[in-house]
Design a protein around this motif. Structure first.
Motif, mmCIF file in Angstrom:
data_model
loop_
_atom_site.group_PDB
_atom_site.id
_atom_site.type_symbol
_atom_site.label_atom_id
_atom_site.label_comp_id
_atom_site.label_asym_id
_atom_site.label_seq_id
_atom_site.Cartn_x
_atom_site.Cartn_y
_atom_site.Cartn_z
ATOM 1 N N ARG A 216 35.862 34.338 22.714
ATOM 2 C CA ARG A 216 35.481 35.751 22.582
ATOM 3 C C ARG A 216 33.984 35.930 22.813
ATOM 4 N N GLN A 217 33.175 34.988 22.339
ATOM 5 C CA GLN A 217 31.734 35.087 22.553
ATOM 6 C C GLN A 217 31.392 34.965 24.029
ATOM 7 N N VAL A 218 32.082 34.050 24.736
ATOM 8 C CA VAL A 218 31.839 33.906 26.176
ATOM 9 C C VAL A 218 32.234 35.182 26.915
ATOM 10 N N VAL A 219 33.385 35.764 26.548
ATOM 11 C CA VAL A 219 33.839 37.000 27.192
ATOM 12 C C VAL A 219 32.843 38.127 26.937
ATOM 13 N N ALA A 220 32.364 38.236 25.708
ATOM 14 C CA ALA A 220 31.389 39.283 25.386
ATOM 15 C C ALA A 220 30.099 39.095 26.178
ATOM 16 N N ALA A 221 29.639 37.835 26.308
ATOM 17 C CA ALA A 221 28.431 37.579 27.094
ATOM 18 C C ALA A 221 28.650 37.922 28.566
ATOM 19 N N PHE A 222 29.849 37.623 29.073
ATOM 20 C CA PHE A 222 30.145 37.972 30.468
ATOM 21 C C PHE A 222 30.157 39.482 30.672
ATOM 22 N N GLU A 223 30.733 40.203 29.720
ATOM 23 C CA GLU A 223 30.754 41.663 29.828
ATOM 24 C C GLU A 223 29.336 42.227 29.857
ATOM 25 N N ARG A 224 28.471 41.706 28.993
ATOM 26 C CA ARG A 224 27.078 42.192 28.995
ATOM 27 C C ARG A 224 26.387 41.857 30.310
ATOM 28 N N MET A 225 26.635 40.658 30.818
ATOM 29 C CA MET A 225 26.024 40.274 32.090
ATOM 30 C C MET A 225 26.533 41.161 33.223
ATOM 31 N N ARG A 226 27.837 41.448 33.229
ATOM 32 C CA ARG A 226 28.384 42.284 34.287
ATOM 33 C C ARG A 226 27.815 43.698 34.224
ATOM 34 N N GLU A 227 27.649 44.216 33.024
ATOM 35 C CA GLU A 227 27.054 45.545 32.893
ATOM 36 C C GLU A 227 25.632 45.577 33.436
ATOM 37 N N ARG A 228 24.879 44.503 33.153
ATOM 38 C CA ARG A 228 23.504 44.464 33.675
ATOM 39 C C ARG A 228 23.495 44.368 35.199
ATOM 40 N N ILE A 229 24.395 43.537 35.745
ATOM 41 C CA ILE A 229 24.442 43.401 37.201
ATOM 42 C C ILE A 229 24.872 44.707 37.860
ATOM 43 N N ILE A 230 25.902 45.332 37.311
ATOM 44 C CA ILE A 230 26.376 46.597 37.881
ATOM 45 C C ILE A 230 25.287 47.657 37.798
ATOM 46 N N GLY A 231 24.573 47.702 36.665
ATOM 47 C CA GLY A 231 23.483 48.671 36.533
ATOM 48 C C GLY A 231 22.377 48.437 37.540
ATOM 49 N N ALA A 232 22.008 47.155 37.727
ATOM 50 C CA ALA A 232 20.934 46.857 38.680
ATOM 51 C C ALA A 232 21.356 47.187 40.109
ATOM 52 N N VAL A 233 22.579 46.822 40.485
ATOM 53 C CA VAL A 233 23.044 47.107 41.832
ATOM 54 C C VAL A 233 23.178 48.613 42.049
ATOM 55 N N LYS A 234 23.657 49.319 41.036
ATOM 56 C CA LYS A 234 23.806 50.771 41.168
ATOM 57 C C LYS A 234 22.448 51.437 41.351
ATOM 58 N N ASP A 235 21.467 51.011 40.559
ATOM 59 C CA ASP A 235 20.130 51.593 40.709
ATOM 60 C C ASP A 235 19.572 51.333 42.097
ATOM 61 N N ARG A 236 19.734 50.097 42.584
ATOM 62 C CA ARG A 236 19.221 49.770 43.917
ATOM 63 C C ARG A 236 19.941 50.563 44.992
ATOM 64 N N THR A 237 21.283 50.627 44.879
ATOM 65 C CA THR A 237 22.063 51.330 45.895
ATOM 66 C C THR A 237 21.770 52.825 45.881
ATOM 67 N N ASP A 238 21.693 53.405 44.687
ATOM 68 C CA ASP A 238 21.403 54.836 44.600
ATOM 69 C C ASP A 238 20.029 55.158 45.172
ATOM 70 N N THR A 239 19.060 54.275 44.908
ATOM 71 C CA THR A 239 17.704 54.512 45.425
ATOM 72 C C THR A 239 17.681 54.457 46.943
ATOM 73 N N LEU A 240 18.308 53.410 47.501
ATOM 74 C CA LEU A 240 18.316 53.299 48.962
ATOM 75 C C LEU A 240 19.116 54.425 49.606
ATOM 76 N N ALA A 241 20.236 54.789 48.983
ATOM 77 C CA ALA A 241 21.038 55.874 49.552
ATOM 78 C C ALA A 241 20.273 57.192 49.508
ATOM 79 N N ALA A 242 19.570 57.420 48.395
ATOM 80 C CA ALA A 242 18.798 58.661 48.293
ATOM 81 C C ALA A 242 17.686 58.710 49.332
ATOM 82 N N ILE A 243 16.999 57.571 49.506
ATOM 83 C CA ILE A 243 15.918 57.534 50.497
ATOM 84 C C ILE A 243 16.479 57.758 51.902
#
Length: 440
Positions: A216-243
Motif C-alpha cells: 500500500r505504501q508503494v502504491v501511494a508513493a506511485f500515485e503521488r509520483m504520477r500526480e506530479r508527473i501529470i501536473g508537470a507535463v500538463k503545465d508544459r503542454t498547456d504553456t506550449l499550446a498557449a504560446i
C-alpha cells in the motif's frame, strides 16, 4: 546503476516459488540436523532406547521362567515384536566379560533394575563396531535367556517416521507457502501491470490500494509520483499550446502587412518566413494535440489509406508508388495513423526522388508492417534514435525546412497503437522508415 542478476537454472523465477523452496529447504535442513545430531549424540540417546527394550525383555523373562520347557521357545519367538531385538534360549551362557562394550553393560544394569533382586544377569562380549548390547538372564532351571539389542544407529521404524514426517511437512508447507505467497503477491503483480501501462491520461483511474502495508505504501508513493508527473507535463503542454496558439494571430496580421508591401522581392522573402513560422506553429499544435487527445479505435482498410496518401503526393508531382495487398482490414485510430504515414511520406519525398510505400504482414506473427523507403542521402545509424526527439533536425543531410516534430509525432502515434517505429538502411542507399503494429 541496476546490476543484472544471473539466475541459476535450478532457482525459480517467481517469488511464490522462491519462498516455497526456501521453506522446504529449511525443513529439510532442520530434519537433517536432527538426524545428524541423533547419530552424533547416540551415547545420550541410547539409554531411552535400551531402557524400553530392557523393560520388554525383563517382562518376557518372567513369563518364560514360569512356562514349561516345551512352551518356552514359542514364547521367546513371539514375545518381543520390536525391531533390533533378538532373543534365544541357551543352556550354558558365555562367561561374563568384564571388558564388554559399554552398551552391553548398560543393558545388563537396566535388566537388573527391571528384574530386581534374585535374578542373575551378565554382560556378554561383543565387537565394539557391531553396535550390539548383549546380555544373558539366568532362569530358575539353570537355562539362560540371551538378549541382543541394536544399540547403535537408528531403528528402521524411527527412520521411516523421520522420512515420512519430512515428506509430509515439506508437501504441506510448500502448498501453504505457494497459496499464501500468491495471495500476498497478487496486489504487487497488479501494481506492476498498472505501472507497465502507465498513461498520463489515466489520472482518474487510481491504482487499487490492497495487500500488505508495504505494498500500500508503494502504491501511494506511485500515485503521488504520477500526480506530479501529470501536473508537470500538463503545465508544459498547456504553456506550449498557449504560446503556439497565440502566435497565430500576430502571424496573420504580419502576413496582411507583408502583402501590402510594394517591393515584390522583399515581400516574397517575408512571406516565406511567415509561412515557415505558421508551419512551425501548426506542427507544434499537432504534436501537442497528439499527446493530449485520444481518438477512438475503428476498423479501416490500410491499403486504401496508404494509396490515398500516395495519390495525394503524386498529384503534387512526386514519384511515389505503393506495394502491398489490395485489402487488409485493421483496427487502429484512423486520423492518427494517417497523420503518422503522411509525416513519413513528407520526409521521404522531401529528401528522395523516388519513394515506395509498402504494406505486409509481420514475419512469424499476426501484426502488420508499413515501410516508407526513399533513395535520399540516408541517416547514419548513430543519429537515427536522436531524430525521434522533439525539435531535433539533421540540417546537413535532410534539409532545413523541417522543425523536428514529424518523427516524434509518428513515434507518439505508433506507441499509442502498441507498436514501434525504426529507421533502417534502404536497398537504394536511402532510408526505410518501418512501422510495426502488433496484432489486436
Amino acid at each position: 546503476m541496476i546490476r543484472a542478476t544471473r539466475w541459476r537454472p535450478w532457482w525459480p523465477h517467481r517469488l511464490a516459488s522462491q519462498i516455497a523452496l526456501v521453506v522446504c529447504l529449511s525443513i529439510a535442513l532442520a530434519h537433517g540436523v536432527t538426524v545428524g545430531a541423533f547419530y552424533l549424540l547416540r551415547p545420550v540417546v541410547q539409554p531411552p532406547i535400551l531402557f524400553s527394550a530392557a523393560a520388554q525383555i525383563a517382562t518376557l523373562a518372567r513369563v518364560v521362567d514360569r512356562l514349561p520347557l516345551g512352551q518356552r521357545a514359542e514364547a521367546v519367538a513371539l514375545g518381543v515384536d520390536r525391531p533390533g531385538v533378538a532373543l534365544r534360549l541357551g543352556d550354558v551362557p558365555e562367561p561374563e566379560d568384564t571388558a564388554a562394550a559399554e552398551p552391553s553393560r548398560d543393558l545388563r544394569d537396566l535388566l537388573r533394575r527391571h528384574l530386581g533382586e534374585g535374578w542373575r544377569v551378565v554382560a556378554l562380549a561383543s565387537r565394539p563396531d557391531a553396535g550390539l548390547a548383549r546380555s544373558a538372564i539366568a532362569l530358575e532351571d539353570g537355562s539362560w535367556l540371551v538378549a541382543e539389542v541394536v544399540a547403535r544407529g537408528i531403528s528402521p521404524f524411527l527412520l521411516a517416521q523421520l522420512i515420512l514426517s519430512l515428506a509430509v511437512a515439506a508437501v504441506v508447507t510448500a502448498c501453504l507457502s505457494v497459496w499464501a505467497t500468491r495471495r500476498l503477491i497478487r496486489p504487487l503483480s497488479r501494481f506492476a501491470e498498472t505501472v507497465d501501462a502507465f498513461d498520463l491520461e489515466a489520472a482518474d483511474h487510481p491504482v487499487a490500494r490492497e495487500g500488505s502495508q508495504e505494498v500500500r505504501q508503494v502504491v501511494a508513493a506511485f500515485e503521488r509520483m504520477r500526480e506530479r508527473i501529470i501536473g508537470a507535463v500538463k503545465d508544459r503542454t498547456d504553456t506550449l499550446a498557449a504560446i503556439s496558439h497565440d502566435l497565430r494571430t500576430p502571424l496573420a496580421r504580419l502576413r496582411l502587412r507583408v502583402e501590402g508591401l510594394d517591393d515584390e522581392a522583399e515581400q516574397a522573402a517575408l512571406i516565406r518566413d511567415v509561412d515557415r513560422l505558421e508551419r512551425l506553429v501548426v506542427s507544434a499544435l499537432s504534436f501537442l494535440r497528439g499527446q493530449r487527445q485520444a481518438e477512438p479505435v475503428a476498423a479501416i482498410d490500410l491499403p486504401s489509406l496508404l494509396q490515398t496518401v500516395c495519390d495525394d503526393q503524386a498529384d503534387l508531382g512526386h514519384v511515389i508508388s505503393y506495394e502491398g495487398p489490395d485489402r487488409l482490414v485493421w483496427s487502429c485510430r484512423p486520423d492518427a495513423m494517417t497523420r503518422a504515414v503522411v509525416n513519413l511520406v513528407d520526409n521521404a519525398v522531401e529528401h528522395g526522388a523516388h519513394v515506395v510505400v509498402r504494406l505486409g504482414r509481420e514475419d512469424g506473427g499476426d501484426g502488420v508492417v508499413i515501410e516508407v523507403e526513399d533513395d535520399g542521402p540516408g541517416i547514419p545509424p548513430a543519429e537515427r534514435e536522436r531524430v525521434f526527439e522533439p525539435f531535433v533536425r539533421r540540417d546537413e543531410a535532410r534539409g532545413r525546412e523541417g522543425f523536428g516534430l514529424g518523427l516524434p509525432i509518428v513515434r507518439s502515434i505508433v506507441a499509442q497503437e502498441g507498436g514501434d517505429v525504426a529507421l533502417l538502411d534502404g536497398a537504394r542507399g536511402g532510408t526505410v522508415a518501418r512501422i510495426r503494429l502488433p496484432g489486436r
